[in-house]
Design an enzyme around this catalytic site. Structure first.
Site, PDB file in Angstrom:
ATOM      1  N   SER A  27       0.479  -0.879   0.060  1.00 46.53           N
ATOM      2  CA  SER A  27       0.188   0.176  -0.043  1.00 46.53           C
ATOM      3  C   SER A  27       0.895   1.084  -0.299  1.00 46.53           C
ATOM      4  O   SER A  27       0.151   2.402  -0.692  1.00 46.53           O
ATOM      5  CB  SER A  27      -0.972  -0.110   1.201  1.00 46.53           C
ATOM      6  OG  SER A  27      -1.897  -1.088   1.202  1.00 46.53           O
ATOM      7  N   ARG A 128     -13.943  -6.448 -10.785  1.00 52.19           N
ATOM      8  CA  ARG A 128     -13.967  -5.737  -9.566  1.00 52.19           C
ATOM      9  C   ARG A 128     -14.696  -4.266  -9.685  1.00 52.19           C
ATOM     10  O   ARG A 128     -14.513  -3.680 -10.761  1.00 52.19           O
ATOM     11  CB  ARG A 128     -12.480  -5.239  -9.162  1.00 52.19           C
ATOM     12  CG  ARG A 128     -11.572  -6.591  -9.066  1.00 52.19           C
ATOM     13  CD  ARG A 128      -9.653  -6.375  -8.317  1.00 52.19           C
ATOM     14  NE  ARG A 128     -10.725  -5.904  -6.848  1.00 52.19           N
ATOM     15  CZ  ARG A 128      -9.375  -5.688  -5.861  1.00 52.19           C
ATOM     16  NH1 ARG A 128      -8.279  -6.232  -6.274  1.00 52.19           N
ATOM     17  NH2 ARG A 128      -9.287  -5.532  -5.049  1.00 52.19           N
ATOM     18  N   SER A 171     -14.409   0.402  -1.457  1.00 50.80           N
ATOM     19  CA  SER A 171     -13.632   0.412  -1.678  1.00 50.80           C
ATOM     20  C   SER A 171     -13.129   1.586  -1.799  1.00 50.80           C
ATOM     21  O   SER A 171     -13.732   3.157  -1.837  1.00 50.80           O
ATOM     22  CB  SER A 171     -13.173   0.257  -2.632  1.00 50.80           C
ATOM     23  OG  SER A 171     -11.278  -0.082  -3.198  1.00 50.80           O
ATOM     24  N   SER A 172     -11.960   1.635  -0.072  1.00 54.01           N
ATOM     25  CA  SER A 172     -11.713   2.790   0.238  1.00 54.01           C
ATOM     26  C   SER A 172     -10.898   3.899  -1.690  1.00 54.01           C
ATOM     27  O   SER A 172     -10.034   4.903  -1.294  1.00 54.01           O
ATOM     28  CB  SER A 172     -11.037   2.996   1.332  1.00 54.01           C
ATOM     29  OG  SER A 172      -9.478   1.808   0.772  1.00 54.01           O
ATOM     30  N   GLN A 173     -10.348   2.867  -1.932  1.00 46.86           N
ATOM     31  CA  GLN A 173      -9.537   2.889  -3.226  1.00 46.86           C
ATOM     32  C   GLN A 173     -10.014   4.500  -3.883  1.00 46.86           C
ATOM     33  O   GLN A 173      -8.972   4.821  -4.283  1.00 46.86           O
ATOM     34  CB  GLN A 173      -9.328   1.837  -3.545  1.00 46.86           C
ATOM     35  CG  GLN A 173      -7.919   0.990  -3.184  1.00 46.86           C
ATOM     36  CD  GLN A 173      -7.189  -0.142  -3.887  1.00 46.86           C
ATOM     37  OE1 GLN A 173      -8.076  -0.785  -4.523  1.00 46.86           O
ATOM     38  NE2 GLN A 173      -6.851  -0.633  -2.833  1.00 46.86           N
ATOM     39  N   SER A 200     -12.444  -0.316   4.983  1.00 49.55           N
ATOM     40  CA  SER A 200     -10.221  -0.304   5.465  1.00 49.55           C
ATOM     41  C   SER A 200     -10.132   2.036   5.211  1.00 49.55           C
ATOM     42  O   SER A 200      -9.123   2.061   4.433  1.00 49.55           O
ATOM     43  CB  SER A 200      -9.955  -0.563   3.782  1.00 49.55           C
ATOM     44  OG  SER A 200     -10.253  -1.883   4.047  1.00 49.55           O
ATOM     45  N   GLU A 315      -8.409  -6.689   4.952  1.00 45.89           N
ATOM     46  CA  GLU A 315      -7.621  -7.230   3.667  1.00 45.89           C
ATOM     47  C   GLU A 315      -7.311  -8.978   5.140  1.00 45.89           C
ATOM     48  O   GLU A 315      -6.146  -9.687   4.656  1.00 45.89           O
ATOM     49  CB  GLU A 315      -6.382  -7.492   3.604  1.00 45.89           C
ATOM     50  CG  GLU A 315      -5.439  -6.081   4.575  1.00 45.89           C
ATOM     51  CD  GLU A 315      -5.892  -4.911   5.461  1.00 45.89           C
ATOM     52  OE1 GLU A 315      -5.326  -3.811   5.492  1.00 45.89           O
ATOM     53  OE2 GLU A 315      -7.054  -4.092   4.881  1.00 45.89           O
ATOM     54  N   LYS A 414       1.373 -11.730  -5.726  1.00 50.06           N
ATOM     55  CA  LYS A 414       0.738 -10.499  -5.994  1.00 50.06           C
ATOM     56  C   LYS A 414       1.171  -9.708  -4.916  1.00 50.06           C
ATOM     57  O   LYS A 414       1.640  -8.799  -5.286  1.00 50.06           O
ATOM     58  CB  LYS A 414      -0.676 -11.095  -5.532  1.00 50.06           C
ATOM     59  CG  LYS A 414      -1.342  -9.122  -5.923  1.00 50.06           C
ATOM     60  CD  LYS A 414      -3.197  -9.837  -5.432  1.00 50.06           C
ATOM     61  CE  LYS A 414      -4.000  -8.823  -5.923  1.00 50.06           C
ATOM     62  NZ  LYS A 414      -3.817  -8.027  -6.105  1.00 50.06           N
TER      63      LYS A 414
END
Length: 446
Positions: A27, A128, A171-173, A200, A315, A414
């Site tokens: 991250s 996704r 998603s926080s992304q 997250s 996660e 990954k």
């Protein structure tokens, strides 16, 4: 799966005692790469201790596709220098693989270029969630073809910026991806989250912290609202912490075996959710010992179930589920706040339930999590679903359940290169008196 063989997870009937060093945080590495790319007009940035894995190499490849240079030191591939200019070639194509950070952090950068950039990835990546980010960019005036992979961002050289409302409950992304580039937008950026609570959240806090380290002004004083002022993103040196989430499978080995595992390089102060990790391990009867540059967990001879909200650290759910399944027989664990895991690399809730039940355990899905009742389990195949955290969960269970074969252990590359070797080294390098050493007694605590 063609060309993929099963990995026989090693088992041990004795406590695990080992010292382990895990590589850098994925991250933090990918955020540093993005900020270094956006700062390239100000100068070169150096990243020390970077994780080199599939996800981070995909990010490096994406930035190079956009015209940047990411050069590794001849002596250390984890020492990177980022420089150059945002100038993708015509018909540039970014491979996202299965990396959510590439999928969600790079499109805003592409919008700042003067070319059309196409994004695609692995087949599983096409399921996704990405629409909230793309719709947010459209609100800011960016021209985008498509609502999911593959899609194309038609850059014009600038993004006006302004205010965007998005639902980041998936998603926080979505928030982090916009925040990282927001200072490069003409008018800066204000993000207002409109949905249920953002999962997250510590990852957004990491993004904000790193932006501030790069000299960006960020106002996050109001709940569910972030304001990034326009201005330069500073070139600087970044030092990457060890990946604390990737340390959890190794610390779990101490919990499930009643042994002691020490992680070297554990930061005294971290922008990762270190305290949450320690509380979870303590909740599973692990004794936590911290020194100036390490963390050690001593497992107990037995432990019961845990009731825990994992919304901020979803996660960790596969590792926590594995530990819960190996608790004292009859113990019940409830993992809550993780409905969003249905949209991760795979539907992790369905996958965990299927795999635990398939080897004799008891795991039930709920609306926002799992209920696991510890039962005696037996050997069998543990499917990874091309999900690195599912694979490491299988390894944890295999420690105490002989005959577990993890399908596609290579998917751990990954975020954790050479995981099978690290796992074997942990079991091969037993150190029986870790807790007796003077350093291990420096700062005892729970």
């Amino acid at each position: 799966m063609v060309g993929v063989s099963n990995w026989a997870a090693p088992s041990t009937a004795t406590p695990v005692h080992a010292t382990v060093t895990v590589p850098g945080s994925k991250s933090q590495t990918n955020r540093a790469l993005v900020l270094a790319a956006l700062a390239a007009r100000e100068g070169s940035s150096r990243i020390s201790g970077a994780l080199r894995s599939r996800d981070t190499d995909l990010m490096i490849g994406a930035l190079e596709t956009l015209g940047l240079s990411v050069a590794a030191s001849d002596s250390d591939p984890a020492d990177l220098t980022v420089s150059g200019t945002l100038a993708p070639a015509a018909e540039a194509r970014v491979d996202c693989g299965l990396a959510g950070t590439v999928l969600r952090f790079v499109p805003p950068i592409a919008a700042l270029s003067a070319q059309t950039v196409t994004f695609d990835g692995d087949e599983q990546a096409r399921s996704r969630p990405i629409a909230p980010l793309l719709d947010g960019l459209r609100t800011l005036g960016v021209d985008i073809d498509g609502d999911g992979l593959p899609f194309a961002v038609r850059g014009t050289g600038t993004v006006a910026g302004g205010t965007v409302e998005i639902d980041a409950s998936g998603s926080s992304q979505f928030v982090s991806g916009l925040l990282l580039s927001g200072a490069a937008f003409t008018d800066g950026l204000t993000i207002v989250h409109t949905g249920d609570s953002v999962p997250s959240a510590p990852h957004i806090a990491m993004t904000v912290s790193m932006l501030r380290d790069a000299g960006v002004e960020v106002d996050d004083s109001a709940p569910d609202r972030w304001r990034v002022s326009p201005g330069p993103i500073g070139a600087r040196d970044w030092v990457i912490e060890p990946d604390l989430s990737n340390s959890v499978p190794f610390l779990a080995a101490a919990v499930v075996s009643g042994g002691a595992v020490r992680i070297t390089g554990w930061p005294t102060v971290s922008i990762q959710p270190a305290d949450t990790i320690l509380k979870i391990l303590a909740g599973l009867n692990g004794e936590v010992r911290k020194g100036s540059s390490y963390l050690e967990v001593q497992g107990a001879t037995n432990y019961g179930g845990i009731d825990v909200d994992l919304r901020d650290v979803g996660e960790l759910a596969p590792s926590v589920a594995a530990m819960a399944a190996l608790a004292d027989p009859g113990s019940v664990s409830r993992l809550r706040g993780i409905a969003h895991l249905r949209g991760h690399e795979t539907d992790r809730l369905a996958a965990l339930s299927t795999e635990i039940n398939g080897i004799g355990g008891q795991c039930e899905e709920t609306e926002d999590g799992l209920v696991i009742t510890a039962r005696e389990m037996h050997g069998g195949t543990w499917s990874s679903y091309a999900d690195h955290r599912m694979a490491t969960a299988g390894a944890i269970i295999g420690l105490r359940v002989p005959g577990i074969e993890v399908e596609d252990i290579g998917t751990t590359a990954k975020t954790l290169p050479d995981f099978p070797q690290l796992w074997a080294d942990m079991l091969g390098g037993q150190t029986d008196d870790l807790q007796q050493g003077p350093s291990a007694r420096e700062t005892p605590g729970r």
